[in-house]
Structure formats: structure tokens, C-alpha cells
Design a protein around this motif. Sequence first.
Motif, PDB file in Angstrom:
ATOM      1  N   UNK A 356       0.823  -1.218   0.000  1.00  0.00           N
ATOM      2  CA  UNK A 356       0.000   0.000   0.000  1.00  0.00           C
ATOM      3  C   UNK A 356       0.853   1.263   0.000  1.00  0.00           C
ATOM      4  N   UNK A 357       0.289   2.313  -0.602  1.00  0.00           N
ATOM      5  CA  UNK A 357       0.962   3.615  -0.680  1.00  0.00           C
ATOM      6  C   UNK A 357       0.000   4.678  -0.164  1.00  0.00           C
ATOM      7  N   UNK A 358       0.478   5.572   0.659  1.00  0.00           N
ATOM      8  CA  UNK A 358      -0.344   6.687   1.147  1.00  0.00           C
ATOM      9  C   UNK A 358      -0.093   7.911   0.269  1.00  0.00           C
ATOM     10  N   UNK A 359      -1.158   8.425  -0.329  1.00  0.00           N
ATOM     11  CA  UNK A 359      -1.050   9.578  -1.211  1.00  0.00           C
ATOM     12  C   UNK A 359      -1.042  10.873  -0.397  1.00  0.00           C
ATOM     13  N   UNK A 360      -0.669  11.963  -1.078  1.00  0.00           N
ATOM     14  CA  UNK A 360      -0.638  13.270  -0.412  1.00  0.00           C
ATOM     15  C   UNK A 360      -2.015  13.677   0.091  1.00  0.00           C
ATOM     16  N   UNK A 361      -3.067  13.159  -0.526  1.00  0.00           N
ATOM     17  CA  UNK A 361      -4.439  13.477  -0.105  1.00  0.00           C
ATOM     18  C   UNK A 361      -4.846  12.705   1.139  1.00  0.00           C
ATOM     19  N   UNK A 393      -2.417  11.585 -12.057  1.00  0.00           N
ATOM     20  CA  UNK A 393      -0.976  11.729 -12.272  1.00  0.00           C
ATOM     21  C   UNK A 393      -0.215  11.574 -10.964  1.00  0.00           C
ATOM     22  N   UNK A 394      -0.764  12.150  -9.881  1.00  0.00           N
ATOM     23  CA  UNK A 394      -0.097  12.049  -8.581  1.00  0.00           C
ATOM     24  C   UNK A 394      -0.057  10.601  -8.102  1.00  0.00           C
ATOM     25  N   UNK A 395      -1.147   9.882  -8.315  1.00  0.00           N
ATOM     26  CA  UNK A 395      -1.192   8.480  -7.899  1.00  0.00           C
ATOM     27  C   UNK A 395      -0.190   7.649  -8.696  1.00  0.00           C
TER      28      UNK A 395
END
Length: 609
Positions: A356-361, A393-395
Motif C-alpha cells: 500500500x501507498x499513502x497519497x498526499x491526499x 498523475x499524482x497516484x
Amino acid sequence: MRALWLNRAMSSSHAAHAAPPKRTRSRTRTRTRTVVGLAVLGLLMVVVAATAWVGIRVLQAKDALEAAVPLASTIKDQVIAGDSDAAGRTAAELADYAQTASSRTSDPVWRTFELLPFLGPNLQVVRELAAVVDDVAQNAVTPLAELAGSFDLTDLKPVDGSIALQPLLDAQAPVAKAHDALARATTNVDAIETGQVLEVVRSAVTRLQTVTVETAGTLDGLNRAVTLLPAMLGANAPRDYILLFQNPAELRSSGGIPGALALLHTDQGAIELTQQATSTSFKQYQAPVLPLSDEIRSIFGDVTGEFMHDVTMTPDFAQTGALAREMWRLEFGVEANGVLSVDPVALSYLLDATGPITLATGDELNAGNAVQLLLRDVYARYEEPAQQDAFFAAAAGAVFDAVKSGRADPTKLITALARAGAENRVLVWNADEAEQAVLAGITLSDGRPLSDDQTNRFGLYLNDGTGVKMDLYLYLNMTTAIGQQTCREDRRPQYALEVTLTKTAPSDATTALPGYVTGGGSFGVPLGSIKTVVSAYGTPELQNLGLTRDSVEVPYHPATDATYPVSTIAIELAPGESTVLRFAWLGPEPFAGDLELRSTPLIALHETT
């Protein structure tokens, strides 16, 4: 009296002298019979001995071959498990068995017995099988096992954003040698005649054919990878590649619209994203940025070369790549070395390797929710297309950073990329023709479907004509079937591709779904309906027989794309409506091979019946 006595005396003398030759001839005949008998007996002993010799060798060769075959799978399992020492020992054992089988079946006595009726063809096939196995063991398995002893998948794990190139360079020679050996083995096994042999021998040939074809295919991909990757990673000079993140919410032939883009820079194995953009970063060009053939313009229109979000309308990713590269040059002044493409489903596969990756959001992106988050939830959260593309794009950038940082498990990463590549969700185009030639004919290059002597391959490509995101809600379902029949006196086969499209949106779609999903009735499509442009490709030598919709002949657009016969039709479906399209072609001559279909990779894959 004297004369009479002389006559009798002479007769007696003649008789006395004539008797010995009779006994000589008798003895000669006896000696001759003895010699012949001994010769026959000797020949019989030789035949018996030779037969025993061949029989013993048959058993030895059989035992050796039966011992050798399972070891190939054992080696594969040991390499995958990372036990290179065990793989090396097993490879040496396999080579010994294979050499034994080959030596037992190649002596002059064996070759002489191959001339015998019935037995001979079986012996010949066994000899040829043993020779193939020995060639593979010596020239494919052994070098690969030696490579496994000095190569570890963790060697390819990025460290500080950089991939070590030397292991890839060291692998090129042994992999190329093994690739050539497997290709040679495939040809040699296919050439073995099995029409006059026992079923057990024929089954052995079939088994070896299957193994060599499958292994040669895997090794072919590995050979292409170790050949191409060092150059693409900047081994000889820095490289720039455009990344297209295709969004299947709006279907295009190769997947979806390129909503988000990025520039990937490589140098001596170091990788970084140097720039990001969205499709709205590119203006509408007044004419195609590169010349389009009349065929492409006829089928897909000039928009293919005028809008960034339409460059994926063509099923030929080489043309898509060239168009995207030119648009990037016109907009940003950078002439990239090639174009890469992935979709959200491919990203979900990569997330299985990275975790899993935590996004800036604050959102957690994982293998289970990636498609839902990127292709549905984002549209409910952001109304502006620019915001949606920026989130996408961020993801994608976050997934790339996770891979680049070395978080991904190497084995899982390779498995993820292989799966995505097989599903046409990862595509590659190199501007360098020599490098692009390395990719020719495989799914990563995603050209028009290539047929061969064993398989006729057809194409089915979808382009959204609604200008909205109806597909992201899975409101377009598709099933496909393909087949052939031969009814004509000239035995020319007829082929048919049947496509069933169903719009499963709710009946109140016009009010229940937001405008960014339904399109609000724009582009001339009734509110709540969906429009899909369907293009079916036959193989180049086929004659186009047109199509029917729900068993009724309807107008369609016949065309030719690089010698491929193409039938195109635009279909509008209201909520709950379904339709069946049937495309037909006529073949030039009888065909007894397989049929395959290559189609636009939808969010959910389906099996062709």
C-alpha cells in the motif's frame, strides 16, 4: 585278344584315375556347406548381438530421457526459489542424462536398425528426441543454470533510484545462447516425423513440442529484456521517455484516453520523473502533427493526430507513440526517445509488489482499491477534469516512486509486469528502429494482430464516441465469440466474430448519474445513452463479407488498414439495451489451425468463446 586286353586295361586305368575327383567334389561341397553354415551362424549371432545391443541401448536411452525430463521443471522451481546452487547441481545431472541418451542412440548399429520396417522409424524418432534434449541441456539449461549461480533478482532492485546495469549486461551472452538453442530445438522437434511410430513415441514428441514452445516463448521475452533494458536505462547515453497513463473510463483502441503524462529520464541506470502533464496541457492542433495514412484517417479520423487524448485511437501503438512524441516536442521542446504506457489495472498489479501507498491526499492506494479509486471515486470527488487528471498523475507518480525506491519485491514486480504485458496493459515504443525491432511481434509493441501458420489472429477495437465516463462504471459489458465453418465446394473457410454489447446503466441514468459520467447529452448522443465505435480486423488475406446487427444487415464502414480488412460501425445503446454484432470474412484456402482474438483491454477481461 591283345587289343581287347589293352582296351580293358585302358578302361580300368581311366576308371582308376577318374575316381579321386568324385571324392574331391564331395569334400568341396561339404566344406562349402560348412563355410556357408558358419557364415549364416555368424551372421545370426551378429544380428542377435546387434539386436541385443540396440535393445539394451533403447532401455538405457529410455531411462535417461525419462530421468532428464522432470529435472527441467525442478531447475525452474529452484531458480524461482533462489536456490542457485541446487539449480546448478540439477542442471549438471540433467546434462549427464541427456548426453547418455544421445550417445546411446547415435552409434552405427542403431543407425543401421533404423533402416528396418516398423522398428526403424521408432528408433529414428527416439534418436532425434535424444539429440534435441541433449542440445537443450548443453546449450540452454547449462548456461542459464550458470547464470543463476551468479545472478540474483535482488540485483535488479533499485537502490537510491538507480538500477545496476552490469547484471543485465552480464546476462546478455548466456541468455542469447540459450535462446538460440531453444529456438533451434523448437524447429527440430517440429520437423520430427511421427506418422509411422508407436503412440508412446508420438506422445513423447508431442510433450517435447509443448515444452520447447512454452520455454522458447519465455526465453524469447527474457532475451528481448536483457537486450533492450540496458540501452533504455541509459547505459550508452541519457534517455527520455514519455509515460502515458491510459484511462479506460473513456475507451480507446489500445486502452483509454491519455489523461495524465510524465517524462521519464534515465542515465546509467538512474531513473527519475522530470516533468508531469495532463492531456489538457496540449492544445488542439489544426492538422495532424504527423502525416496519417488515408486508411487511418478513414477509420479513425484526423483527430487521431490532432488531440493528445485521441492518439490511442489507432490499434498500432507505434503510431500512437510517434504522435505523442511529436506533440510533446511541439509543446515542451523535448524530443523523447520513446513512449511507454500503463493503465490503472497495471498499476494495481504493481501495488501488489510494492504494498500500500499513502497519497498526499491521505488516501491509501493498494492493489485492491486502485481501480475503484482511480476510475470511479476520483470523479465523484473532483468535478473539474483537470483536478481528476492531476489526482491520477499524482497516484501514478507515487507508484513509480515506490518502485524506484526499491520497495517492490523483485519477484512480485516481474510477475506483475509480465501479467500486465500479457494483457496489453503495458506498451512500449522506441523511436530507434533497431531497438523497436527487438519488440516486434510481442504484446508490448501492441501492433495489429499478427497471424502465423498455426494461428489466425483477429482484432477487435473499441473507441468511445460519447465523450464521457460511462465505461468507468462498468456500464458497457462485452462478450465475444469467434469461429469458422467450411461449406463451400472449394473448401474456402468462412470466419465469424460475434460481439455482444450490453449497457447496464440504470434506467434513471439521466438523473441518477452526474453530468461528468453521462456527458449531459453532448456530442449528439442522447442523455444517458452510450456510443461506442467498434472496429473489427480480419487477417490480411481475408475477403471482407461485412457484418450484421441482431441478424440484420446494416450499413457499416469497410476499409483496409495496412492490408488488414476492417469493418467499423458506431453503436448507440440506451440503458439496459443489448445488441449482437457479427463480422464475417472469407478465407483464401483451407485452414486447420487455431483462432485467437486480440481486443481492447477493458477494465475487466473476458474470455473469447
